[in-house]
Design a protein around this motif. Structure first.
Motif, PDB file in Angstrom:
ATOM      1  N   LEU A 213       0.834  -1.203   0.000  1.00  0.00           N
ATOM      2  CA  LEU A 213       0.000   0.000   0.000  1.00  0.00           C
ATOM      3  C   LEU A 213       0.873   1.259   0.000  1.00  0.00           C
ATOM      4  CD1 LEU A 213      -2.747   1.376   0.093  1.00  0.00           C
ATOM      5  CD2 LEU A 213      -2.672   1.154   2.592  1.00  0.00           C
ATOM      6  N   VAL A 214       1.910   1.285   0.814  1.00  0.00           N
ATOM      7  CA  VAL A 214       2.828   2.431   0.851  1.00  0.00           C
ATOM      8  C   VAL A 214       3.459   2.633  -0.523  1.00  0.00           C
ATOM      9  CG1 VAL A 214       5.036   3.250   1.792  1.00  0.00           C
ATOM     10  CG2 VAL A 214       3.278   2.367   3.324  1.00  0.00           C
ATOM     11  N   GLY A 215       3.856   1.550  -1.184  1.00  0.00           N
ATOM     12  CA  GLY A 215       4.441   1.655  -2.518  1.00  0.00           C
ATOM     13  C   GLY A 215       3.490   2.291  -3.516  1.00  0.00           C
ATOM     14  N   VAL A 216       2.214   1.923  -3.445  1.00  0.00           N
ATOM     15  CA  VAL A 216       1.208   2.505  -4.335  1.00  0.00           C
ATOM     16  C   VAL A 216       1.016   3.987  -4.026  1.00  0.00           C
ATOM     17  CG1 VAL A 216      -1.256   2.504  -4.908  1.00  0.00           C
ATOM     18  CG2 VAL A 216      -0.005   0.340  -4.774  1.00  0.00           C
ATOM     19  N   LEU A 217       0.901   4.323  -2.746  1.00  0.00           N
ATOM     20  CA  LEU A 217       0.689   5.721  -2.350  1.00  0.00           C
ATOM     21  C   LEU A 217       1.866   6.606  -2.754  1.00  0.00           C
ATOM     22  CD1 LEU A 217      -0.905   5.174   1.165  1.00  0.00           C
ATOM     23  CD2 LEU A 217      -2.056   6.017  -0.890  1.00  0.00           C
ATOM     24  N   GLN A 218       3.083   6.078  -2.639  1.00  0.00           N
ATOM     25  CA  GLN A 218       4.271   6.858  -2.996  1.00  0.00           C
ATOM     26  C   GLN A 218       4.320   7.195  -4.479  1.00  0.00           C
ATOM     27  OE1 GLN A 218       7.210   4.155  -1.428  1.00  0.00           O
ATOM     28  NE2 GLN A 218       7.594   5.465   0.353  1.00  0.00           N
ATOM     29  N   ARG A 219       3.700   6.369  -5.306  1.00  0.00           N
ATOM     30  CA  ARG A 219       3.721   6.597  -6.753  1.00  0.00           C
ATOM     31  C   ARG A 219       2.587   7.486  -7.252  1.00  0.00           C
ATOM     32  NH1 ARG A 219       5.008   1.096  -6.480  1.00  0.00           N
ATOM     33  NH2 ARG A 219       2.924   0.488  -7.134  1.00  0.00           N
ATOM     34  N   LEU A 220       1.655   7.828  -6.397  1.00  0.00           N
ATOM     35  CA  LEU A 220       0.540   8.673  -6.821  1.00  0.00           C
ATOM     36  C   LEU A 220       1.018  10.106  -7.040  1.00  0.00           C
ATOM     37  CD1 LEU A 220      -2.311   7.444  -4.455  1.00  0.00           C
ATOM     38  CD2 LEU A 220      -2.075   6.996  -6.898  1.00  0.00           C
ATOM     39  N   PRO A 221       0.539  10.744  -8.106  1.00  0.00           N
ATOM     40  CA  PRO A 221       0.941  12.134  -8.339  1.00  0.00           C
ATOM     41  C   PRO A 221       0.376  13.046  -7.247  1.00  0.00           C
ATOM     42  CG  PRO A 221      -0.726  11.449  -9.936  1.00  0.00           C
ATOM     43  CD  PRO A 221      -0.365  10.241  -9.123  1.00  0.00           C
ATOM     44  N   ASN A 222       1.156  14.002  -6.843  1.00  0.00           N
ATOM     45  CA  ASN A 222       0.769  14.997  -5.834  1.00  0.00           C
ATOM     46  C   ASN A 222       0.456  14.401  -4.466  1.00  0.00           C
ATOM     47  OD1 ASN A 222       1.071  17.175  -7.592  1.00  0.00           O
ATOM     48  ND2 ASN A 222      -0.958  16.826  -8.434  1.00  0.00           N
ATOM     49  N   ALA A 223       1.045  13.274  -4.155  1.00  0.00           N
ATOM     50  CA  ALA A 223       0.837  12.681  -2.828  1.00  0.00           C
ATOM     51  C   ALA A 223       1.910  13.195  -1.878  1.00  0.00           C
ATOM     52  CB  ALA A 223       0.904  11.159  -2.907  1.00  0.00           C
TER      53      ALA A 223
END
Length: 122
Positions: A6-16
């Motif tokens: 989940l952290v990996g996905v969140l880190q790749r989101l634009p403007n996160a």
């Protein structure tokens, strides 16, 4: 683990906004502020950039899902929604058998390391 994914996905989101500190645990304490001050304080602790804010603030805190010590934690998603009405709370739940085995193993290892003579074998 699921948290790492989940952290990996969140880190790749634009403007996160990636938190600078893991386990912020802001919501574990009782809020002593009004709604606006609580929002501001929380975002400051996430190190939200006020001049150039990102569109998604997030954190990972395992204690939010634990019911140990306080049943109040069961209400945390509702409490967060009071201050951030559009927030989404994601709760990952571990396999209970695996979790119990890991906790028992940690407990036994800590006990054996600190006081091996106290461990009784039957």
């Amino acid at each position: 683990s699921g948290v790492t994914a989940l952290v990996g996905v969140l880190q790749r989101l634009p403007n996160a906004c990636e938190p600078k500190r893991t386990e912020l645990n802001f919501w574990s304490g009782t809020s002593r502020y009004g709604a606006e001050q609580t929002r501001h304080t929380y975002l400051d602790r996430l190190r939200w950039r006020w001049a150039n804010p990102c569109s998604l603030a997030w954190e990972v805190s395992e204690r939010y899902g634990s019911l140990e010590g306080s049943s109040r934690r069961a209400c945390l998603p509702a409490q967060i929604r009071v201050y951030f009405p559009t927030a989404r709370v994601v709760l990952l739940v571990a396999d209970p058998v695996q979790r119990a085995w890991l906790q028992q193993t940690r407990w036994l290892l800590q006990r054996c390391a600190h006081d091996p003579a106290s461990v009784e074998f039957r």
